[in-house]
Write an enzyme that holds these catalytic residues in place. Structure first.
Site, mmCIF file in Angstrom:
data_model
loop_
_atom_site.group_PDB
_atom_site.id
_atom_site.type_symbol
_atom_site.label_atom_id
_atom_site.label_comp_id
_atom_site.label_asym_id
_atom_site.label_seq_id
_atom_site.Cartn_x
_atom_site.Cartn_y
_atom_site.Cartn_z
ATOM 1 N N HIS A 1 0.808 -1.221 0.000
ATOM 2 C CA HIS A 1 0.000 0.000 0.000
ATOM 3 C C HIS A 1 0.843 1.273 0.000
ATOM 4 C CE1 HIS A 1 -3.663 -2.269 0.535
ATOM 5 N NE2 HIS A 1 -3.179 -2.859 1.622
ATOM 6 N N ASP B 1 -8.485 -6.334 6.693
ATOM 7 C CA ASP B 1 -9.003 -7.108 5.576
ATOM 8 C C ASP B 1 -9.767 -8.333 6.042
ATOM 9 O OD1 ASP B 1 -8.216 -5.714 3.146
ATOM 10 O OD2 ASP B 1 -6.168 -6.088 3.773
ATOM 11 N N GLU C 1 -5.629 -12.895 6.186
ATOM 12 C CA GLU C 1 -6.517 -11.725 6.205
ATOM 13 C C GLU C 1 -7.805 -11.969 5.432
ATOM 14 O OE1 GLU C 1 -4.306 -8.441 4.534
ATOM 15 O OE2 GLU C 1 -3.177 -9.763 3.214
ATOM 16 N N GLN D 1 0.527 -13.559 5.359
ATOM 17 C CA GLN D 1 -0.590 -12.819 5.947
ATOM 18 C C GLN D 1 -1.881 -13.624 5.873
ATOM 19 O OE1 GLN D 1 0.418 -8.250 4.818
ATOM 20 N NE2 GLN D 1 -1.474 -8.659 5.933
#
Length: 262
Positions: free
Chosen positions: A45, A176, A150, A148
């Site tokens: 991001h 998320d 999520e 991750q």
């Protein structure tokens, strides 16, 4: 060369980490100089591309810090290029199945362990060929792979994901995860907390280190007591915004409307 970060995961102390979103080597250098020795470069991001991230990592490492690169995704080509450019600690987002985890881990290693393309003698990762054993030694000791979790699908398959050889840590992404359960921005919703608890329980079964972000009212102490091995608790954008707003209020007496943080 054994990854010092990988070794730190074997100790009981929680590792506090800072995100850098703005792609600035100077910001990373300031954070490490003032005690934040574990820095996550956010390639998912944050600003910049691979060469920007390399420059940030150089600043981190020059100050004695540890650089962790969060990749934009688990793309084989980008993993290969990031390894060639010298990164050793990685977070890979949005991994939902055992098959995805196996494919990602394979991308980090040369055959026969994996399918990484070979150019060891000419890359920064081998210190430009100064390490003749690069690629021949057991690189499991050098590379840290953080997956991750999520998405609700990942929680459903978390035992299988944790069983994949080469996965060193699971990073719970609560924002998320909440969104995937239909509770965007409601991190304290009971269903979201239950999903997180399922991952925490699986980590105990597998003796798998856990990481997360400081959110949903869970402070450093609580996350430490829950056994999280790394917590990403601050990031450059939020610090700049919060400082700007606080100082403007002190200067003018005007209180700005609330803004969202991580």
């Amino acid at each position: 060369m054994t990854s010092s970060f990988k070794q730190r995961l074997k100790t009981p102390a929680m590792i506090p980490a800072a995100w850098v979103e703005l792609g600035s080597p100077d910001i990373a250098e300031i954070l490490v100089t003032h005690g934040w020795d574990t820095i996550i470069i956010d390639g998912e991001h944050g600003r910049g591309e691979l060469e920007d991230w390399v420059n940030v990592a150089r600043a981190i490492e020059a100050c004695g810090g540890t650089a962790i690169l969060r990749l934009p995704d688990g793309n084989d080509t980008l993993i290969k290029r990031a390894l060639d450019r010298g990164f050793r600690n990685f977070i890979v987002p949005m991994v939902n199945t055992r098959a995805e985890a196996e494919q990602i881990v394979s991308a980090f290693y040369y055959p026969l362990r994996g399918h990484r393309g070979y150019a060891a003698s000419i890359v920064r990762g081998s210190n430009w060929g100064a390490r003749p054993d690069y690629g021949l030694v057991d690189s499991f000791n050098e590379i840290t792979i953080i997956i991750q979790c999520e998405h609700v699908e990942a929680v459903d398959q978390i035992d299988d994901i944790m069983a994949v050889e080469g996965v060193d840590m699971i990073f719970i992404g609560p924002n998320d995860l909440a969104a995937s359960a239909g509770h965007l921005e409601h991190l304290d919703h009971p269903e979201v907390l239950d999903l997180i608890a399922k991952v925490e329980a699986a980590a105990k079964r597998h003796d798998m280190p856990l990481a997360t972000v400081r959110s949903a009212g869970r402070d450093w102490r609580e996350l430490d007591q829950l056994g999280y091995r790394m917590v990403a608790g601050i990031f450059d954008v939020a610090m700049l915004v919060e400082s700007a707003r606080r100082n403007l209020t002190e200067a003018t007496g005007q209180i700005a409307a609330p803004v969202k943080t991580y």
